[in-house]
Design a protein around this motif. Structure first.
Motif, mmCIF file in Angstrom:
data_model
loop_
_atom_site.group_PDB
_atom_site.id
_atom_site.type_symbol
_atom_site.label_atom_id
_atom_site.label_comp_id
_atom_site.label_asym_id
_atom_site.label_seq_id
_atom_site.Cartn_x
_atom_site.Cartn_y
_atom_site.Cartn_z
ATOM 1 N N VAL A 200 42.558 45.636 32.945
ATOM 2 C CA VAL A 200 43.284 44.835 31.957
ATOM 3 C C VAL A 200 44.602 45.549 31.698
ATOM 4 O O VAL A 200 44.623 46.688 31.216
ATOM 5 C CB VAL A 200 42.478 44.696 30.645
ATOM 6 C CG1 VAL A 200 43.294 43.948 29.598
ATOM 7 C CG2 VAL A 200 41.149 43.998 30.909
ATOM 8 N N TYR A 201 45.707 44.894 32.040
ATOM 9 C CA TYR A 201 47.017 45.507 31.936
ATOM 10 C C TYR A 201 47.831 44.923 30.780
ATOM 11 O O TYR A 201 47.630 43.787 30.358
ATOM 12 C CB TYR A 201 47.817 45.298 33.229
ATOM 13 C CG TYR A 201 47.249 45.988 34.438
ATOM 14 C CD1 TYR A 201 47.190 47.379 34.517
ATOM 15 C CD2 TYR A 201 46.781 45.253 35.529
ATOM 16 C CE1 TYR A 201 46.685 48.015 35.630
ATOM 17 C CE2 TYR A 201 46.270 45.881 36.654
ATOM 18 C CZ TYR A 201 46.222 47.260 36.701
ATOM 19 O OH TYR A 201 45.718 47.885 37.806
ATOM 20 N N LYS A 202 48.786 45.742 30.316
ATOM 21 C CA LYS A 202 49.741 45.309 29.305
ATOM 22 C C LYS A 202 51.097 45.885 29.667
ATOM 23 O O LYS A 202 51.205 47.062 30.017
ATOM 24 C CB LYS A 202 49.309 45.795 27.917
ATOM 25 C CG LYS A 202 50.279 45.433 26.801
ATOM 26 C CD LYS A 202 49.798 46.009 25.474
ATOM 27 C CE LYS A 202 50.784 45.720 24.352
ATOM 28 N NZ LYS A 202 50.348 46.345 23.060
ATOM 29 N N ASP A 203 52.137 45.051 29.600
ATOM 30 C CA ASP A 203 53.499 45.512 29.874
ATOM 31 C C ASP A 203 54.250 45.602 28.555
ATOM 32 O O ASP A 203 54.488 44.593 27.895
ATOM 33 C CB ASP A 203 54.208 44.542 30.826
ATOM 34 C CG ASP A 203 55.517 45.105 31.356
ATOM 35 O OD1 ASP A 203 56.220 45.780 30.591
ATOM 36 O OD2 ASP A 203 55.842 44.854 32.534
ATOM 37 N N ASP A 204 54.609 46.826 28.170
ATOM 38 C CA ASP A 204 55.305 47.055 26.919
ATOM 39 C C ASP A 204 56.700 47.594 27.214
ATOM 40 O O ASP A 204 56.885 48.783 27.454
ATOM 41 C CB ASP A 204 54.528 48.051 26.052
ATOM 42 C CG ASP A 204 55.124 48.221 24.660
ATOM 43 O OD1 ASP A 204 56.055 47.470 24.318
ATOM 44 O OD2 ASP A 204 54.659 49.107 23.924
ATOM 45 N N GLU B 265 41.274 51.662 40.899
ATOM 46 C CA GLU B 265 41.878 50.328 40.931
ATOM 47 C C GLU B 265 42.925 50.167 39.831
ATOM 48 O O GLU B 265 44.011 49.628 40.059
ATOM 49 C CB GLU B 265 40.793 49.263 40.782
ATOM 50 C CG GLU B 265 41.301 47.833 40.898
ATOM 51 C CD GLU B 265 41.888 47.506 42.262
ATOM 52 O OE1 GLU B 265 42.759 46.612 42.332
ATOM 53 O OE2 GLU B 265 41.483 48.148 43.259
ATOM 54 N N ALA B 266 42.608 50.655 38.625
ATOM 55 C CA ALA B 266 43.527 50.505 37.490
ATOM 56 C C ALA B 266 44.837 51.258 37.721
ATOM 57 O O ALA B 266 45.935 50.715 37.533
ATOM 58 C CB ALA B 266 42.855 50.983 36.213
ATOM 59 N N MET B 267 44.742 52.522 38.137
ATOM 60 C CA MET B 267 45.940 53.341 38.300
ATOM 61 C C MET B 267 46.727 52.962 39.563
ATOM 62 O O MET B 267 47.960 52.966 39.559
ATOM 63 C CB MET B 267 45.561 54.823 38.329
ATOM 64 C CG MET B 267 44.968 55.322 37.020
ATOM 65 S SD MET B 267 46.092 55.135 35.619
ATOM 66 C CE MET B 267 47.210 56.509 35.921
ATOM 67 N N ALA B 268 46.012 52.610 40.629
ATOM 68 C CA ALA B 268 46.690 52.179 41.856
ATOM 69 C C ALA B 268 47.432 50.869 41.615
ATOM 70 O O ALA B 268 48.519 50.652 42.160
ATOM 71 C CB ALA B 268 45.685 52.021 42.987
ATOM 72 N N GLY B 269 46.849 50.004 40.788
ATOM 73 C CA GLY B 269 47.502 48.739 40.475
ATOM 74 C C GLY B 269 48.823 48.946 39.761
ATOM 75 O O GLY B 269 49.816 48.260 40.045
ATOM 76 N N ILE B 270 48.843 49.896 38.802
ATOM 77 C CA ILE B 270 50.103 50.209 38.117
ATOM 78 C C ILE B 270 51.122 50.743 39.121
ATOM 79 O O ILE B 270 52.279 50.305 39.157
ATOM 80 C CB ILE B 270 49.881 51.253 37.002
ATOM 81 C CG1 ILE B 270 48.987 50.694 35.894
ATOM 82 C CG2 ILE B 270 51.229 51.702 36.421
ATOM 83 C CD1 ILE B 270 48.642 51.704 34.811
ATOM 84 N N ALA B 271 50.694 51.687 39.954
ATOM 85 C CA ALA B 271 51.601 52.306 40.918
ATOM 86 C C ALA B 271 52.150 51.290 41.906
ATOM 87 O O ALA B 271 53.341 51.333 42.261
ATOM 88 C CB ALA B 271 50.879 53.427 41.670
ATOM 89 N N GLU B 272 51.314 50.364 42.326
ATOM 90 C CA GLU B 272 51.754 49.339 43.266
ATOM 91 C C GLU B 272 52.866 48.486 42.645
ATOM 92 O O GLU B 272 53.871 48.173 43.288
ATOM 93 C CB GLU B 272 50.563 48.470 43.660
ATOM 94 C CG GLU B 272 50.760 47.676 44.928
ATOM 95 C CD GLU B 272 49.497 46.949 45.366
ATOM 96 O OE1 GLU B 272 49.623 46.058 46.214
ATOM 97 O OE2 GLU B 272 48.408 47.263 44.851
ATOM 98 N N SER B 273 52.695 48.123 41.378
ATOM 99 C CA SER B 273 53.712 47.330 40.680
ATOM 100 C C SER B 273 55.010 48.110 40.525
ATOM 101 O O SER B 273 56.107 47.574 40.706
ATOM 102 C CB SER B 273 53.200 46.913 39.299
ATOM 103 O OG SER B 273 52.096 46.049 39.395
ATOM 104 N N VAL B 274 54.879 49.405 40.185
ATOM 105 C CA VAL B 274 56.059 50.255 40.009
ATOM 106 C C VAL B 274 56.795 50.435 41.333
ATOM 107 O O VAL B 274 58.034 50.362 41.391
ATOM 108 C CB VAL B 274 55.665 51.619 39.405
ATOM 109 C CG1 VAL B 274 56.841 52.583 39.401
ATOM 110 C CG2 VAL B 274 55.132 51.440 37.988
ATOM 111 N N CYS B 275 56.045 50.660 42.412
ATOM 112 C CA CYS B 275 56.649 50.807 43.740
ATOM 113 C C CYS B 275 57.421 49.548 44.137
ATOM 114 O O CYS B 275 58.542 49.626 44.649
ATOM 115 C CB CYS B 275 55.576 51.098 44.790
ATOM 116 S SG CYS B 275 54.940 52.778 44.777
ATOM 117 N N SER B 276 56.814 48.408 43.893
ATOM 118 C CA SER B 276 57.440 47.137 44.241
ATOM 119 C C SER B 276 58.739 46.931 43.461
ATOM 120 O O SER B 276 59.767 46.546 44.022
ATOM 121 C CB SER B 276 56.473 45.983 43.964
ATOM 122 O OG SER B 276 57.070 44.736 44.241
#
Length: 318
Positions: A207-211, A248-259
């Motif tokens: 569950v992600y949140k963008d602040d 999965e949670a941390m890789a998902g954040i990193a994937e978004s940041v990389c993109s």
């Protein structure tokens, strides 16, 4: 230990006939090594630079990997002094040899009793469970459980953290680790040993949140997901599920940041990567996303490698 440290500094400077031009220390004001650096720099009129703990981990891996261009780092450990007054430990950075930006992290949760929660991991569950659940799960702790629950929302007694290591402690306590910690990462090792017995690749959907451009993953969703399975599935399955969910949670954040940043190099550093399941699982998950993965091989991933990252910062930013 501190006496030996100071004697070693003196001996090495004399042996190599050196006069330091710059001293680099951790950002935490209460570390004895930081206090020593402040005193030594002041009395010898030497430039003092302080480096954030997890950025030092990042730099140790970047230097060892031979990278100069900006990279994304997934830095996970127990505790480190953050730049916002909280305790960091589950971080996603972008950075290079000169600076970094925090782009994501594990969502904040309290540590009831502060450092006592590190020695007594069951306390951390108070921040995730309602009162009835907590009293049931920690009934063995007796009357002290009620006291711990009563301070969970009082920041003077329960500082906030984003620490992956402390989240491991909470999961370990949920799965039966009831004793006080007698050595570093004991609860996390207990959890890893359970997880090694199970082959599942299941994970709890993050569950992600963008602040304002900083992405957080909700640790409550992970712990409550484990609680729902408690008593219904074998402990080894739940322990492996936790590992997979962190990955999965941390890789998902990193994937978004990389993109978003146009970066395809990812650094893995911090003591949590001494866990073989986390290291192998994270490498596999990121490689599957088409990213290049780097991690410490010679320089220790844990705090034994911090000085290398500090030295790198000093050399490139003196």
């Amino acid at each position: 230990t501190f006496t030996h440290f100071t004697e070693t500094v003196t001996e090495m400077l004399e042996y190599y006939d050196l006069q330091p031009e710059i001293i680099v220390a951790d950002l935490h004001p209460d570390y004895e090594s930081t206090q020593f650096a402040e005193d030594y720099a002041g009395s010898n009129k030497i430039k003092l630079v302080k480096v954030q703990h997890h950025y030092a981990h990042f730099l140790s891996c970047m230097f060892e990997s031979g990278l100069g261009a900006p990279a994304v780092g997934i830095i996970m450990d127990g505790t480190g002094f953050g730049g916002d007054g909280t305790i960091w430990g589950g971080e996603v950075f972008t950075g290079d040899l000169h600076s970094f930006e925090r782009k994501g992290h594990i969502g904040h949760f309290p540590l009831p009793g502060g450092e006592r929660a590190i020695r007594e991991p069951w306390r951390i569950l108070a921040g995730f469970l309602d009162e009835g659940e907590f009293m049931d799960e920690c009934s063995w702790a007796g009357a002290s459980a009620a006291g711990v629950y009563s301070i969970k929302d009082k920041r003077n007694f329960s500082p906030l953290t984003s620490s992956a290591g402390r989240l491991f402690d909470a999961a370990g306590a949920l799965l039966g680790f009831r004793q006080n910690v007698s050595y570093e990462a004991e609860a996390a090792i207990y959890l890893e040993m359970l997880a090694l017995c199970n082959p599942t690749e299941d994970f709890i959907t993050p569950v992600y949140k963008d602040d304002n451009g900083i992405i957080t993953c909700d640790p409550d969703a992970i712990i409550r997901g484990l609680l729902l399975l408690s008593g219904k599935r074998e402990e080894s399955y739940i322990a492996k599920l936790f590992h997979n969910s962190i990955i999965e949670a941390m890789a998902g954040i990193a994937e978004s940041v990389c993109s978003a940043a146009g970066i395809d190099n990812v650094l893995l550093a911090g003591g949590v990567y001494q866990n073989r399941l986390i290291l192998a699982g994270m490498e596999k998950r990121l490689a599957r996303a088409g990213l290049n993965v780097f991690f410490n091989r010679k320089i220790p991933a844990n705090d034994a490698g911090i000085s290398a990252g500090q030295a790198v910062y000093g050399v490139y930013n003196a």
